[in-house]
Design a protein around this motif. Structure first.
Motif, PDB file in Angstrom:
ATOM      1  N   ASP A 155      42.239  20.782  13.956  1.00 20.23           N
ATOM      2  CA  ASP A 155      41.283  21.381  13.184  1.00 20.23           C
ATOM      3  C   ASP A 155      40.289  21.962  13.586  1.00 20.23           C
ATOM      4  O   ASP A 155      39.454  23.035  13.659  1.00 20.23           O
ATOM      5  CB  ASP A 155      41.066  20.930  11.774  1.00 20.23           C
ATOM      6  CG  ASP A 155      42.661  20.669  10.936  1.00 20.23           C
ATOM      7  OD1 ASP A 155      43.413  21.150  11.315  1.00 20.23           O
ATOM      8  OD2 ASP A 155      42.501  19.855   9.964  1.00 20.23           O
ATOM      9  N   ALA A 207      40.513  24.400  16.456  1.00 21.51           N
ATOM     10  CA  ALA A 207      40.865  25.700  15.971  1.00 21.51           C
ATOM     11  C   ALA A 207      39.258  26.043  15.344  1.00 21.51           C
ATOM     12  O   ALA A 207      38.976  27.241  15.741  1.00 21.51           O
ATOM     13  CB  ALA A 207      41.734  25.791  14.952  1.00 21.51           C
ATOM     14  N   LYS A 209      37.268  26.980  18.144  1.00 25.14           N
ATOM     15  CA  LYS A 209      37.525  28.332  18.641  1.00 25.14           C
ATOM     16  C   LYS A 209      36.823  29.564  18.026  1.00 25.14           C
ATOM     17  O   LYS A 209      36.214  30.487  18.556  1.00 25.14           O
ATOM     18  CB  LYS A 209      38.902  28.520  18.866  1.00 25.14           C
ATOM     19  CG  LYS A 209      39.242  29.286  20.042  1.00 25.14           C
ATOM     20  CD  LYS A 209      40.703  29.105  20.465  1.00 25.14           C
ATOM     21  CE  LYS A 209      41.169  30.090  21.678  1.00 25.14           C
ATOM     22  NZ  LYS A 209      42.425  29.868  21.800  1.00 25.14           N
ATOM     23  N   SER A 210      37.219  29.465  16.530  1.00 28.85           N
ATOM     24  CA  SER A 210      36.950  30.367  15.710  1.00 28.85           C
ATOM     25  C   SER A 210      35.449  30.578  15.366  1.00 28.85           C
ATOM     26  O   SER A 210      34.611  31.592  14.998  1.00 28.85           O
ATOM     27  CB  SER A 210      37.634  30.429  14.361  1.00 28.85           C
ATOM     28  OG  SER A 210      37.006  29.225  13.636  1.00 28.85           O
ATOM     29  N   PHE A 218      33.080  30.422  17.519  1.00 28.45           N
ATOM     30  CA  PHE A 218      32.562  30.889  18.983  1.00 28.45           C
ATOM     31  C   PHE A 218      31.269  31.927  18.446  1.00 28.45           C
ATOM     32  O   PHE A 218      31.422  32.706  17.583  1.00 28.45           O
ATOM     33  CB  PHE A 218      33.519  31.778  19.659  1.00 28.45           C
ATOM     34  CG  PHE A 218      32.925  32.058  20.977  1.00 28.45           C
ATOM     35  CD1 PHE A 218      33.012  31.452  21.979  1.00 28.45           C
ATOM     36  CD2 PHE A 218      32.453  33.607  21.003  1.00 28.45           C
ATOM     37  CE1 PHE A 218      32.581  31.784  23.244  1.00 28.45           C
ATOM     38  CE2 PHE A 218      32.185  34.018  22.318  1.00 28.45           C
ATOM     39  CZ  PHE A 218      31.912  33.362  23.370  1.00 28.45           C
ATOM     40  N   THR A 273      29.106  31.279  16.431  1.00 24.11           N
ATOM     41  CA  THR A 273      28.672  31.381  14.879  1.00 24.11           C
ATOM     42  C   THR A 273      27.159  30.993  14.905  1.00 24.11           C
ATOM     43  O   THR A 273      26.884  29.680  15.429  1.00 24.11           O
ATOM     44  CB  THR A 273      29.373  30.404  14.210  1.00 24.11           C
ATOM     45  OG1 THR A 273      31.024  30.767  14.338  1.00 24.11           O
ATOM     46  CG2 THR A 273      28.975  30.687  12.625  1.00 24.11           C
ATOM     47  N   GLU A 330      28.222  29.048   5.344  1.00 27.47           N
ATOM     48  CA  GLU A 330      29.569  28.879   5.349  1.00 27.47           C
ATOM     49  C   GLU A 330      29.864  27.398   4.648  1.00 27.47           C
ATOM     50  O   GLU A 330      30.841  27.294   3.749  1.00 27.47           O
ATOM     51  CB  GLU A 330      30.104  28.537   6.708  1.00 27.47           C
ATOM     52  CG  GLU A 330      31.636  28.606   6.911  1.00 27.47           C
ATOM     53  CD  GLU A 330      31.883  28.446   8.309  1.00 27.47           C
ATOM     54  OE1 GLU A 330      31.185  28.099   9.126  1.00 27.47           O
ATOM     55  OE2 GLU A 330      32.935  28.885   8.534  1.00 27.47           O
ATOM     56  N   LEU A 336      42.560  36.115  16.331  1.00 30.64           N
ATOM     57  CA  LEU A 336      43.241  35.953  14.984  1.00 30.64           C
ATOM     58  C   LEU A 336      42.526  36.465  13.904  1.00 30.64           C
ATOM     59  O   LEU A 336      41.441  36.727  13.707  1.00 30.64           O
ATOM     60  CB  LEU A 336      43.197  34.491  14.507  1.00 30.64           C
ATOM     61  CG  LEU A 336      43.846  33.337  15.281  1.00 30.64           C
ATOM     62  CD1 LEU A 336      43.603  31.952  15.111  1.00 30.64           C
ATOM     63  CD2 LEU A 336      45.260  33.773  15.588  1.00 30.64           C
ATOM     64  N   ASN A 370      42.260  35.822  10.948  1.00 32.45           N
ATOM     65  CA  ASN A 370      41.702  34.746  10.035  1.00 32.45           C
ATOM     66  C   ASN A 370      40.607  34.100  10.751  1.00 32.45           C
ATOM     67  O   ASN A 370      40.337  33.039  10.741  1.00 32.45           O
ATOM     68  CB  ASN A 370      42.714  33.722   9.198  1.00 32.45           C
ATOM     69  CG  ASN A 370      43.299  33.151  10.229  1.00 32.45           C
ATOM     70  OD1 ASN A 370      43.580  33.350  11.315  1.00 32.45           O
ATOM     71  ND2 ASN A 370      43.871  32.023   9.996  1.00 32.45           N
ATOM     72  N   SER A 371      39.749  35.069  11.640  1.00 30.28           N
ATOM     73  CA  SER A 371      38.762  34.306  12.231  1.00 30.28           C
ATOM     74  C   SER A 371      37.379  35.276  12.270  1.00 30.28           C
ATOM     75  O   SER A 371      37.805  36.477  11.925  1.00 30.28           O
ATOM     76  CB  SER A 371      38.944  34.022  13.720  1.00 30.28           C
ATOM     77  OG  SER A 371      39.106  35.515  14.412  1.00 30.28           O
ATOM     78  N   LEU A 372      36.114  34.573  12.150  1.00 30.67           N
ATOM     79  CA  LEU A 372      34.919  35.183  12.045  1.00 30.67           C
ATOM     80  C   LEU A 372      34.777  36.321  13.183  1.00 30.67           C
ATOM     81  O   LEU A 372      34.469  37.503  13.162  1.00 30.67           O
ATOM     82  CB  LEU A 372      33.696  34.095  12.135  1.00 30.67           C
ATOM     83  CG  LEU A 372      32.541  34.836  12.192  1.00 30.67           C
ATOM     84  CD1 LEU A 372      32.557  35.594  10.550  1.00 30.67           C
ATOM     85  CD2 LEU A 372      31.440  33.869  12.316  1.00 30.67           C
ATOM     86  N   VAL A 373      35.365  36.008  14.389  1.00 29.67           N
ATOM     87  CA  VAL A 373      35.328  36.930  15.843  1.00 29.67           C
ATOM     88  C   VAL A 373      35.882  38.055  15.187  1.00 29.67           C
ATOM     89  O   VAL A 373      35.656  39.059  15.515  1.00 29.67           O
ATOM     90  CB  VAL A 373      35.806  36.156  16.856  1.00 29.67           C
ATOM     91  CG1 VAL A 373      35.798  37.366  18.022  1.00 29.67           C
ATOM     92  CG2 VAL A 373      35.074  34.954  16.981  1.00 29.67           C
ATOM     93  N   TRP A 377      41.009  38.728  24.288  1.00 22.95           N
ATOM     94  CA  TRP A 377      39.936  37.521  23.819  1.00 22.95           C
ATOM     95  C   TRP A 377      40.832  36.217  24.010  1.00 22.95           C
ATOM     96  O   TRP A 377      40.253  35.072  24.048  1.00 22.95           O
ATOM     97  CB  TRP A 377      39.831  37.763  22.444  1.00 22.95           C
ATOM     98  CG  TRP A 377      38.606  37.015  21.911  1.00 22.95           C
ATOM     99  CD1 TRP A 377      38.808  35.763  21.202  1.00 22.95           C
ATOM    100  CD2 TRP A 377      37.230  37.436  22.102  1.00 22.95           C
ATOM    101  NE1 TRP A 377      37.209  35.674  20.778  1.00 22.95           N
ATOM    102  CE2 TRP A 377      36.287  36.509  21.513  1.00 22.95           C
ATOM    103  CE3 TRP A 377      36.712  38.821  22.477  1.00 22.95           C
ATOM    104  CZ2 TRP A 377      35.095  36.473  21.405  1.00 22.95           C
ATOM    105  CZ3 TRP A 377      35.309  38.631  22.492  1.00 22.95           C
ATOM    106  CH2 TRP A 377      34.434  37.609  21.932  1.00 22.95           C
ATOM    107  N   ARG A 417      41.084  28.108   0.415  1.00 26.23           N
ATOM    108  CA  ARG A 417      41.724  28.404   1.840  1.00 26.23           C
ATOM    109  C   ARG A 417      42.321  27.136   2.176  1.00 26.23           C
ATOM    110  O   ARG A 417      41.172  26.209   1.978  1.00 26.23           O
ATOM    111  CB  ARG A 417      40.870  28.949   2.868  1.00 26.23           C
ATOM    112  CG  ARG A 417      39.708  28.292   3.259  1.00 26.23           C
ATOM    113  CD  ARG A 417      38.708  29.257   3.906  1.00 26.23           C
ATOM    114  NE  ARG A 417      37.458  28.472   4.535  1.00 26.23           N
ATOM    115  CZ  ARG A 417      36.519  28.025   3.552  1.00 26.23           C
ATOM    116  NH1 ARG A 417      36.393  28.378   2.396  1.00 26.23           N
ATOM    117  NH2 ARG A 417      35.528  27.302   4.299  1.00 26.23           N
ATOM    118  N   PRO A 470      43.511  24.682   5.435  1.00 24.82           N
ATOM    119  CA  PRO A 470      43.156  24.248   6.922  1.00 24.82           C
ATOM    120  C   PRO A 470      43.433  25.449   7.831  1.00 24.82           C
ATOM    121  O   PRO A 470      44.518  25.780   7.763  1.00 24.82           O
ATOM    122  CB  PRO A 470      43.509  23.160   6.986  1.00 24.82           C
ATOM    123  CG  PRO A 470      44.684  22.749   6.346  1.00 24.82           C
ATOM    124  CD  PRO A 470      44.478  23.485   5.112  1.00 24.82           C
ATOM    125  N   GLY A 471      42.432  26.160   8.440  1.00 27.13           N
ATOM    126  CA  GLY A 471      42.945  27.209   9.492  1.00 27.13           C
ATOM    127  C   GLY A 471      43.837  26.985  10.096  1.00 27.13           C
ATOM    128  O   GLY A 471      43.728  26.009  11.034  1.00 27.13           O
TER     129      GLY A 471
END
Lengths: 307, 472
Positions: free
Chosen positions: A132, A135, A138-139, A141, A143, A151, B2, B4-7, B43, B461, B463-464
């Protein structure tokens, strides 16, 4: 503006208003930190600690490392995770958090039979949290910090928490997440037999594996060889829990203690009768504080004796 | 990247911020799509962009070759198929072949011990390879003219909403749309928005909430001895894969709508299917129709003897199983569905049940869901041993205890399972066709519902996690 655009805008305004209202009204723990930040801190902080406590949920809930710092053992971290395997992968990650300062580096391990079972490796909480975290990292990145702060206001909700808020009942299990990695827990209705029903079947076809014990000891020997003081103990649990683990897990504490001590590790015997659990497996808040204080003083005196 | 990502949210905001200024200029629009799509894909790992470019160039020039040199058109088709299937074979199936060669040689007492290649599987390779192949095949069959504009071709091949997990779009549908200027329909923006919101809810709330339960159950070395638990897990897995994949497709289709393109519907409530023929007309529709048009029909389809038709269908389903993953368990999943379809063709059991009215239809849905769940076990299991043990446990009526279920599965997960089942029941019972939903004032209810769905997606939501179909 077209009707469709007005509709989309209305949806956005409504959703945003609802979210802001929820973020403001949502109850928060005033003492601790948000759960997601808590786990993120465990993995992502720098290697700056002098003493790291590692092990499964009994360490996570049972060792307040602040007592280590109070005893002068240096900067401390609780690196405990639920259902952790006792293996090189996990221990090495714990050891990596030890810094290069002048103080003696110490790794404190809570040894439980479950850590040496096959299921601990495949279904452990550590791997799940690590996954988790990776992940999320990575997401996350780039922020910005201000976004992370927002958040945190929108942490995923839990049904039990919502039902309690709705019925104005207090959570019988109170948990506070501290930045040092400790979860302080207390239960309004403690039941020392609660966890027994899970442990009665946990080792069926899933006994502690001597090969895993041997492999873990070999890695600990490497750490000791590198100058790290490795301290280990059996976390205090209820008498009936000890009996179930001794009878069903296939793990021999006496044998482990001897092997570990022969390798140069420091084994500490704990008298479990002095401490109280809320479910037979995890120390309640008061006992965890008391136990941590006692453990810190014992480690300190054992290290001084070895000088 | 993805969804479902902020990016991705930042990427999408930038893309749709620029889009209104470029969409009217056909050439610029395609180049913009290609650049954005390459950023989207790169990416994850920019090195694999070269694979998409290489694969695309082969098909682009092969299609032109087919048109220009009609006598050598078979050669160009074979070259395209060889390159596409070759890259799939190397990146996706090489280790599977090696493992089987090693296993086979061991049985013959002369072990080869070939080391595994352990290549990284490029995300979405099966999707874009199939999309690219269909282009040359359609040109070969004379169903479309090849495009000379390389920008249009790569915009078709790499369009980011559907690049890594479909829906698989046909060139004959998308390339003409890319070649002509389009006016954006305001109604489409609203529809696209609804699809995107529902897609995110399906993925982030339902699928992601089930993911930890399913991962724990299938990740355990020993199969837990509780029939009730395994039925809950298998049902959750069935809905996880459905909501994960259909959620992705909904988001992709919604983004497509915002760009002014229509991507085909990929899921049509598969768990209300009455029989397996019906199921396959509702599940992963773009892939099912791809296999129908490019494997089943060229083999002869059903316009041959009944036995040959069954054979053709088995070949198609086995290839479909292998498409999903390089493991025997996926082939077994395909074989099980082939068996279900064969039995259905012989017995025509859904037609028989239809005679009993609504009750018969409900029984048909129940049978289809039940057998689909059994097949899903093979799709998800690590190996045959585990799959067989789980299926045996599913039929073990002596272990119906609920303690283990309540210990391992949270109330929220049961709540979402109930919501997912209710949603399907909503369509199975035809509630969605009630006139109230067609009334103009109901759009206002939809506005409020969508706002609530957005709030629920953020607050509930799971866990991502990555999308399940990315691995294919």
């Amino acid at each position: 503006m077209s009707t469709e655009k007005v509709r989309i805008l209305t949806v956005a305004v409504l959703a945003l208003s609802l979210l802001v209202a929820i973020a403001i009204l949502r109850p928060r723990d005033k003492h601790g930190i948000p759960e997601s930040t808590f786990w993120q801190n465990k993995f992502s902080g720098p290697a700056e600690f002098d003493i790291v406590a590692a092990g499964d949920s009994r360490i996570l809930h049972g060792v307040n490392v602040e007592e280590f710092e109070n005893a002068g053992l240096g900067k401390a971290l609780n690196f405990g995770f639920r259902g952790t395997p006792a293996n090189e992968e996990y221990y090495s990650m714990a050891a990596e958090r030890l810094g290069d300062g002048d103080k003696q580096k110490i790794l404190v391990l809570g040894i439980t039979p479950n850590g040496f079972t096959a299921n601990a490796v495949t279904t452990n909480g550590f791997n799940q949290k690590l996954k988790d975290f990776k992940a999320a990292k990575k997401s996350r990145f780039s922020t910005p910090a201000w976004f992370a702060a927002i958040e945190q206001r929108f942490e995923p909700a839990k049904l039990a928490e919502m039902m309690r808020v709705a019925s104005r009942r207090k959570n019988p299990l109170q948990e506070t997440y501290y930045p040092n990695g400790w979860i302080e827990s207390s239960h309004q209705k403690p039941n020392e037999d609660y966890a027994l029903r899970f442990f009665n079947v946990r080792f069926d076809g899933n006994a502690a594996d001597p090969a895993r014990v041997k492999s873990a000891c070999e890695y600990l020997q490497t750490l000791i060889g590198q100058g790290v003081r490795v301290v280990a103990f059996r976390p205090p649990v209820s008498d009936s829990m000890s009996a179930v683990e001794d009878e069903k897990s296939g793990f021999e504490y006496t044998e482990f203690k001897k092997t570990f001590s022969d390798l140069g590790g420091i084994w500490i015997d704990v008298d479990p009768a002095k401490f109280k659990t809320y479910d037979g497996s995890h120390l309640n808040s008061a006992s965890a504080r008391e136990f941590s204080k006692w453990l810190a003083m014992t480690i300190k005196s054992r290290l001084e004796l070895m000088k | 990247m993805l969804f479902n990502s902020l990016v991705f949210l930042i990427f999408a905001a930038i893309f749709f911020g620029i889009w209104p200024f470029v969409r009217r200029f056909v050439g610029t629009r395609s180049i913009f799509i290609v650049c954005a799509s390459f950023i989207f894909y790169g990416w994850w790992d920019w090195r694999f962009l070269f694979l998409i470019i290489a694969s695309g160039l082969v098909d682009y020039f092969c299609a032109l070759g087919i048109e220009r040199y009609s006598k050598a058109k078979k050669f160009f088709l074979c070259l395209s198929l060889f390159c596409n299937i070759g890259s799939l074979a190397i990146f996706k199936y090489l280790d599977f072949f090696i493992a089987n060669l090693n296993g086979g040689s061991e049985l013959l007492s002369s072990p080869l011990n070939i080391p595994a290649a352990e290549l990284i599987l490029p995300v979405g390779i099966s999707f874009y390879t199939f999309q690219s192949m269909s282009y040359t095949i359609d040109v070969y069959k004379g169903e479309m003219k090849p495009t000379r504009n390389i920008g249009h071709f790569f915009a078709y091949l790499s369009m980011f909403p559907q690049l890594v997990a479909g829906p698989i779009v046909r060139a004959k549908d998308l390339i003409p749309a890319l070649e002509s200027p389009q006016e954006l329909n305001q109604g489409d923006i609203w529809i696209g928005f609804r699809w995107i919101v529902h897609g995110y809810f399906k993925k982030m709330v339902i699928a992601d909430s089930f993911a930890p339960v399913v991962a724990t159950a299938f990740g355990s070395t020993a199969v837990a001895s509780s029939t009730t638990y395994w039925w809950c897990v298998v049902l959750m897995w069935a809905f996880q894969i459905y909501c994960d994949f259909s959620g992705y497709s909904d988001i992709a289709r919604g983004l497509g709508k915002w760009m002014g393109f229509d991507f085909p519907e990929n899921f049509n409530h598969p768990y209300v299917a009455r029989g397996f023929r019906d199921f396959w007309s509702r599940w992963h529709i773009s892939l099912s129709t791809w296999f129908r048009d490019y494997v089943y029909v060229p083999l002869g389809g059903s316009r041959v003897t009944p036995y040959k038709a069954h054979f053709n269908m088995w070949v198609t389903m086995l290839v479909s199983g292998l498409w999903h993953g390089a493991a025997w368990t996926f082939i077994a999943w395909g074989a099980l569905h082939a068996l279900y379809l064969s039995v259905e063709r012989w017995t025509k059991w859904p037609k028989m049940l239809e005679k009993f009215g609504p009750i018969g239809n409900l029984v048909a849905i129940g049978i289809t869901v039940f057998l689909t769940c059994i097949a899903w076990v093979y799709f998800r299991a690590e190996n045959f041993g585990q799959a067989n043990a789980i299926v045996a446990q599913l039929f073990n009526v002596t272990q119906l205890n609920t303690d283990y279920v309540l210990q391992k599965i949270g109330m929220f997960q049961f709540l979402w399972l109930g919501a997912a089942v209710s949603r399907e029941a909503f369509f199975a019972l035809g509630i969605n066709t009630w006139s109230v939903f067609q009334k103009p004032w109901f759009e206002n209810v939809r506005v409020v519902t969508l706002a609530v769905v957005i709030v629920m997606t953020i607050l509930f939501r799971g866990p991502g996690a990555t999308f399940v179909y990315f691995q294919f």
